[in-house]
Design a protein around this motif. Structure first.
Motif, PDB file in Angstrom:
ATOM      1  N   VAL A 172      24.328   8.315  20.819  1.00  0.00           N
ATOM      2  CA  VAL A 172      23.612   9.585  20.712  1.00  0.00           C
ATOM      3  C   VAL A 172      22.090   9.422  20.736  1.00  0.00           C
ATOM      4  O   VAL A 172      21.373  10.411  20.618  1.00  0.00           O
ATOM      5  N   THR A 173      21.601   8.191  20.875  1.00  0.00           N
ATOM      6  CA  THR A 173      20.157   7.979  20.979  1.00  0.00           C
ATOM      7  C   THR A 173      19.866   6.988  22.102  1.00  0.00           C
ATOM      8  O   THR A 173      20.745   6.224  22.510  1.00  0.00           O
ATOM      9  N   ALA A 174      18.638   7.012  22.535  1.00  0.00           N
ATOM     10  CA  ALA A 174      18.161   5.965  23.433  1.00  0.00           C
ATOM     11  C   ALA A 174      18.024   4.682  22.620  1.00  0.00           C
ATOM     12  O   ALA A 174      17.902   4.732  21.383  1.00  0.00           O
ATOM     13  N   PRO A 175      18.047   3.526  23.271  1.00  0.00           N
ATOM     14  CA  PRO A 175      17.842   2.281  22.533  1.00  0.00           C
ATOM     15  C   PRO A 175      16.486   2.278  21.819  1.00  0.00           C
ATOM     16  O   PRO A 175      15.504   2.804  22.336  1.00  0.00           O
ATOM     17  N   TYR A 176      16.472   1.707  20.624  1.00  0.00           N
ATOM     18  CA  TYR A 176      15.234   1.593  19.840  1.00  0.00           C
ATOM     19  C   TYR A 176      15.209   0.231  19.163  1.00  0.00           C
ATOM     20  O   TYR A 176      16.244  -0.379  18.914  1.00  0.00           O
ATOM     21  N   ASP A 177      14.008  -0.230  18.882  1.00  0.00           N
ATOM     22  CA  ASP A 177      13.817  -1.524  18.244  1.00  0.00           C
ATOM     23  C   ASP A 177      13.883  -1.354  16.729  1.00  0.00           C
ATOM     24  O   ASP A 177      13.142  -0.558  16.157  1.00  0.00           O
ATOM     25  N   GLU A 178      14.775  -2.088  16.103  1.00  0.00           N
ATOM     26  CA  GLU A 178      14.839  -2.139  14.641  1.00  0.00           C
ATOM     27  C   GLU A 178      14.793  -3.589  14.222  1.00  0.00           C
ATOM     28  O   GLU A 178      15.697  -4.366  14.549  1.00  0.00           O
ATOM     29  N   ASP A 179      13.704  -3.963  13.583  1.00  0.00           N
ATOM     30  CA  ASP A 179      13.525  -5.337  13.108  1.00  0.00           C
ATOM     31  C   ASP A 179      13.632  -6.366  14.225  1.00  0.00           C
ATOM     32  O   ASP A 179      14.170  -7.458  14.038  1.00  0.00           O
ATOM     33  N   GLY A 180      13.153  -5.999  15.428  1.00  0.00           N
ATOM     34  CA  GLY A 180      13.141  -6.938  16.539  1.00  0.00           C
ATOM     35  C   GLY A 180      14.437  -7.019  17.322  1.00  0.00           C
ATOM     36  O   GLY A 180      14.572  -7.863  18.205  1.00  0.00           O
ATOM     37  N   ILE A 181      15.407  -6.155  17.019  1.00  0.00           N
ATOM     38  CA  ILE A 181      16.693  -6.139  17.713  1.00  0.00           C
ATOM     39  C   ILE A 181      16.928  -4.717  18.217  1.00  0.00           C
ATOM     40  O   ILE A 181      16.764  -3.750  17.467  1.00  0.00           O
ATOM     41  N   MET A 182      17.324  -4.596  19.481  1.00  0.00           N
ATOM     42  CA  MET A 182      17.578  -3.273  20.047  1.00  0.00           C
ATOM     43  C   MET A 182      18.856  -2.684  19.442  1.00  0.00           C
ATOM     44  O   MET A 182      19.876  -3.364  19.346  1.00  0.00           O
ATOM     45  N   HIS A 183      18.750  -1.415  19.051  1.00  0.00           N
ATOM     46  CA  HIS A 183      19.847  -0.670  18.447  1.00  0.00           C
ATOM     47  C   HIS A 183      20.031   0.672  19.147  1.00  0.00           C
ATOM     48  O   HIS A 183      19.123   1.138  19.836  1.00  0.00           O
ATOM     49  N   VAL A 184      21.181   1.276  18.939  1.00  0.00           N
ATOM     50  CA  VAL A 184      21.446   2.658  19.342  1.00  0.00           C
ATOM     51  C   VAL A 184      22.207   3.312  18.191  1.00  0.00           C
ATOM     52  O   VAL A 184      22.965   2.642  17.482  1.00  0.00           O
ATOM     53  N   ASP A 185      21.983   4.596  17.993  1.00  0.00           N
ATOM     54  CA  ASP A 185      22.801   5.334  17.036  1.00  0.00           C
ATOM     55  C   ASP A 185      24.043   5.819  17.755  1.00  0.00           C
ATOM     56  O   ASP A 185      23.983   6.258  18.911  1.00  0.00           O
ATOM     57  N   MET A 186      25.169   5.731  17.058  1.00  0.00           N
ATOM     58  CA  MET A 186      26.457   6.149  17.613  1.00  0.00           C
ATOM     59  C   MET A 186      27.171   6.990  16.568  1.00  0.00           C
ATOM     60  O   MET A 186      27.030   6.745  15.378  1.00  0.00           O
ATOM     61  N   VAL A 187      27.934   7.993  17.030  1.00  0.00           N
ATOM     62  CA  VAL A 187      28.718   8.828  16.127  1.00  0.00           C
ATOM     63  C   VAL A 187      30.192   8.785  16.527  1.00  0.00           C
ATOM     64  O   VAL A 187      30.522   8.540  17.668  1.00  0.00           O
ATOM     65  N   ARG A 188      31.017   9.085  15.548  1.00  0.00           N
ATOM     66  CA  ARG A 188      32.469   9.158  15.767  1.00  0.00           C
ATOM     67  C   ARG A 188      32.985  10.300  14.904  1.00  0.00           C
ATOM     68  O   ARG A 188      32.659  10.418  13.762  1.00  0.00           O
TER      69      ARG A 188
END
Length: 150
Positions: free
Chosen positions: A134-150
């Motif tokens: 549900v989000t574009a990739p973003y940097d969190e603490d130097g690691i790329m993340h995405v938010d996901m829902v279920r």
């Protein structure tokens, strides 16, 4: 055979909790060379799923995650600190961990959806359990993340 424990924070034996913290440090801070505050104040309100296996006569943690209640990190409930240890990798225990955690969490927090901050390279893995990005990739603490829902 894996021995699963689904426990509230106060019910986790001290030695088991020490091993969980040791493995979270090993995976998220040392292996991923990521300096971040692992001890974030959420653990006491979470339920924790731990998978233990006997390896060479030793009871060994092979998988772990925590279920964060709705309203703590997100409006939804969340699964976090999801890991398989070196001893558990390549055995399918990560899939087993998620397959066990989802219904346990849904029973604990009925009517709530999940929201996770997933490492981007695991997007397909979480997608196989019904999570949608549900989000574009973003940097969190130097690691790329995405938010996901279920």
């Amino acid at each position: 055979m894996i021995e699963w424990h689904w426990l509230a924070f106060d019910d986790i034996p001290r030695n088991d909790w020490y091993e969980v913290l040791r493995q979270r440090q090993a995976v998220f801070i040392l292996e991923q060379t990521c300096l971040y505050p692992d001890i974030d104040g959420c653990d006491p309100v979470c339920h924790h799923l731990m998978g233990w296996r006997e390896i060479d006569g030793q009871r060994t943690l092979v998988a772990y995650l925590r279920c964060v209640p709705p309203g703590v990190k997100f409006d939804e409930m969340s699964l976090g600190r999801v890991l398989t240890t070196q001893a558990g990798r390549g055995t399918g225990v990560g899939r087993e961990l998620l397959a066990k955690a989802i219904p346990l969490s849904e029973k604990l927090h009925p009517g709530y959806r999940f929201r996770i901050g997933a490492q981007a390279h695991l997007e397909k893995f979480y997608g196989s359990f019904g999570f949608q990005t549900v989000t574009a990739p973003y940097d969190e603490d130097g690691i790329m993340h995405v938010d996901m829902v279920r």
